[in-house]
Design a protein around this motif. Structure first.
Motif, PDB file in Angstrom:
ATOM      1  N   GLY A   1       0.825  -1.196   0.000  1.00 16.41           N
ATOM      2  CA  GLY A   1       0.000   0.000   0.000  1.00 16.41           C
ATOM      3  C   GLY A   1       0.856   1.241   0.000  1.00 16.41           C
ATOM      4  O   GLY A   1       2.074   1.182   0.231  1.00 16.41           O
ATOM      5  N   VAL A   2       0.227   2.379  -0.246  1.00  9.84           N
ATOM      6  CA  VAL A   2       0.935   3.656  -0.373  1.00  9.84           C
ATOM      7  C   VAL A   2       0.814   4.450   0.917  1.00  9.84           C
ATOM      8  O   VAL A   2      -0.288   4.761   1.372  1.00  9.84           O
ATOM      9  CB  VAL A   2       0.365   4.475  -1.546  1.00  9.84           C
ATOM     10  N   VAL A   3       1.967   4.782   1.503  1.00 13.42           N
ATOM     11  CA  VAL A   3       2.031   5.649   2.681  1.00 13.42           C
ATOM     12  C   VAL A   3       3.131   6.672   2.456  1.00 13.42           C
ATOM     13  O   VAL A   3       4.264   6.309   2.106  1.00 13.42           O
ATOM     14  CB  VAL A   3       2.316   4.854   3.973  1.00 13.42           C
ATOM     15  N   VAL A   4       2.816   7.943   2.661  1.00 11.19           N
ATOM     16  CA  VAL A   4       3.779   9.027   2.479  1.00 11.19           C
ATOM     17  C   VAL A   4       3.884   9.816   3.768  1.00 11.19           C
ATOM     18  O   VAL A   4       2.866  10.187   4.366  1.00 11.19           O
ATOM     19  CB  VAL A   4       3.365   9.971   1.331  1.00 11.19           C
ATOM     20  N   LYS A   5       5.107  10.070   4.200  1.00 15.27           N
ATOM     21  CA  LYS A   5       5.355  10.864   5.409  1.00 15.27           C
ATOM     22  C   LYS A   5       5.738  12.282   5.009  1.00 15.27           C
ATOM     23  O   LYS A   5       6.743  12.509   4.335  1.00 15.27           O
ATOM     24  CB  LYS A   5       6.491  10.228   6.223  1.00 15.27           C
ATOM     25  N   SER A   6       4.933  13.234   5.429  1.00 15.65           N
ATOM     26  CA  SER A   6       5.246  14.645   5.229  1.00 15.65           C
ATOM     27  C   SER A   6       6.067  15.155   6.405  1.00 15.65           C
ATOM     28  O   SER A   6       5.936  14.665   7.531  1.00 15.65           O
ATOM     29  CB  SER A   6       3.957  15.462   5.117  1.00 15.65           C
ATOM     30  N   HIS A   7       6.906  16.132   6.155  1.00 14.02           N
ATOM     31  CA  HIS A   7       7.631  16.783   7.248  1.00 14.02           C
ATOM     32  C   HIS A   7       6.613  17.399   8.208  1.00 14.02           C
ATOM     33  O   HIS A   7       5.631  18.008   7.778  1.00 14.02           O
ATOM     34  CB  HIS A   7       8.554  17.864   6.695  1.00 14.02           C
ATOM     35  N   GLY A   8       6.848  17.233   9.497  1.00 15.07           N
ATOM     36  CA  GLY A   8       5.890  17.710  10.491  1.00 15.07           C
ATOM     37  C   GLY A   8       5.639  19.201  10.444  1.00 15.07           C
ATOM     38  O   GLY A   8       4.533  19.668  10.723  1.00 15.07           O
TER      39      GLY A   8
END
Length: 333
Positions: free
Chosen positions: A284-291
């Protein structure tokens, strides 16, 4: 809806992404009493969004093990990832706790067949364009097989993001000579040389930014140190530039003539343009953005998730892994 900034910043960013990708709809997980009134400020987003209330939020300083105990099934982070797992969403984006996000993603989505550990991939600016660097913090150390898996995942990712037919792949090392590096790195080089990937040998830290390579492979500890060092140098150079431009009347006059070029440099070095760490190796697709990302940074992360999901990256990685495994078995016969 987590992160270092408020929910309005996130909604503003999602609205920007929607303007670029108007065929997208959104599931928003978090405190509905906070989110619903804010959506009134973003009517276009409100029209294509569903708000899912969650009573539990994962703190930014919470350990992954604590997050799993505290937020299993009930937290906004868990429910967003689970929406991907159940097919209700094509991808999840979060600006929250990185360790917790990775831990929950591994538990809920699980890794692709043949992947020992997921990796976090980031896009770095270079003198000639951009390059993919992985891992950026999901692992500490690694075996030759894991480096090889990272290379396969990075290859598939670069094909999608950069539109390349044969991305140039290098292992990050302390030198370009064959005898340098740890045993696992040298063994990984042998595996990659025997594969059909476009392996170009080793690259040193200063070579990352020269733009001669499309995918740089390393372990998460080294990659994260490299990332934080690069960010620190960029901040230092920005501070130096401001000091110089304010140092005298003549310097300020010179700025008036050079501000167009300085503005272009600032835009090129703006981290928001490449915001979004892609979790590779999951079902699956998971993207972490900078906080602390701005709305523009949030938009970059959301658009990355949309692009990767549309190109079915997980499927492509799985196919490429199977092909590479068959190649390696054939070479050993």
């Amino acid at each position: 809806m987590g992160g270092d900034r408020d929910a309005e910043t996130v909604l503003a960013g999602v609205t920007i992404a929607l303007a670029h990708r108007p065929d997208t709809s959104f599931l928003l997980f978090g405190d509905s009493e906070e989110i619903t009134p804010l959506l009134e400020k973003f009517p276009t987003l409100k029209a294509v969004s569903e708000v899912h209330h969650c009573d539990v939020a994962i703190d930014m300083d919470m350990k992954p093990s604590q997050a799993l105990r505290h937020g299993r099934k009930t937290s906004s982070m868990w429910q967003a990832i689970d929406a991907v797992n159940t097919g209700k969403a094509d991808g999840a984006v979060s600006a929250g706790n990185t360790g917790a996000l990775m831990a929950m993603s591994k538990v809920i989505l699980k890794t692709l067949n043949g992947i020992e550990r997921p990796a976090i991939a980031a896009i770095w600016p270079t003198m000639k364009g951009e390059t993919v660097l992985l891992d950026m913090g999901a692992t500490i150390g690694g075996s030759a097989e894991q480096y090889f898996q990272f290379a396969v995942m990075g290859d598939a990712y670069a094909r999608i993001i950069f539109g390349l037919e044969s991305p140039r792949i290098c292992l990050l090392n302390i030198g370009v000579e064959e005898m340098k590096g740890t045993d696992s790195v040298k063994q990984a080089a042998e595996l990659l040389t025997a594969s059909s990937l476009n392996f170009c040998g080793y690259v040193e830290g200063d070579g990352i930014f020269q733009g001669g390579v499309d995918v740089v492979v390393t372990d998460g500890f080294t990659g994260n140190v490299a990332l934080k060092t690069a960010e620190g140098v960029a901040k230092m150079m920005s501070a130096y530039l401001k000091q110089v431009l304010r140092s005298s009347v003549f310097a300020r006059i010179g700025y008036l003539f050079a501000r167009g070029g300085i503005g272009a440099l600032r835009e090129r070095m703006n981290p928001d343009n490449a915001n979004g760490g892609m979790f590779l190796g999951l079902n699956g697709v998971v993207v972490k953005s900078h906080g602390g990302a701005s709305p523009e940074g949030i938009a970059s992360a959301v658009e990355l998730a949309i692009e990767v999901a549309a190109n079915k990256m997980s499927d492509k990685i799985a196919v490429e892994l199977d092909e590479m495994e068959e190649e390696l078995l054939a070479s050993q016969e």
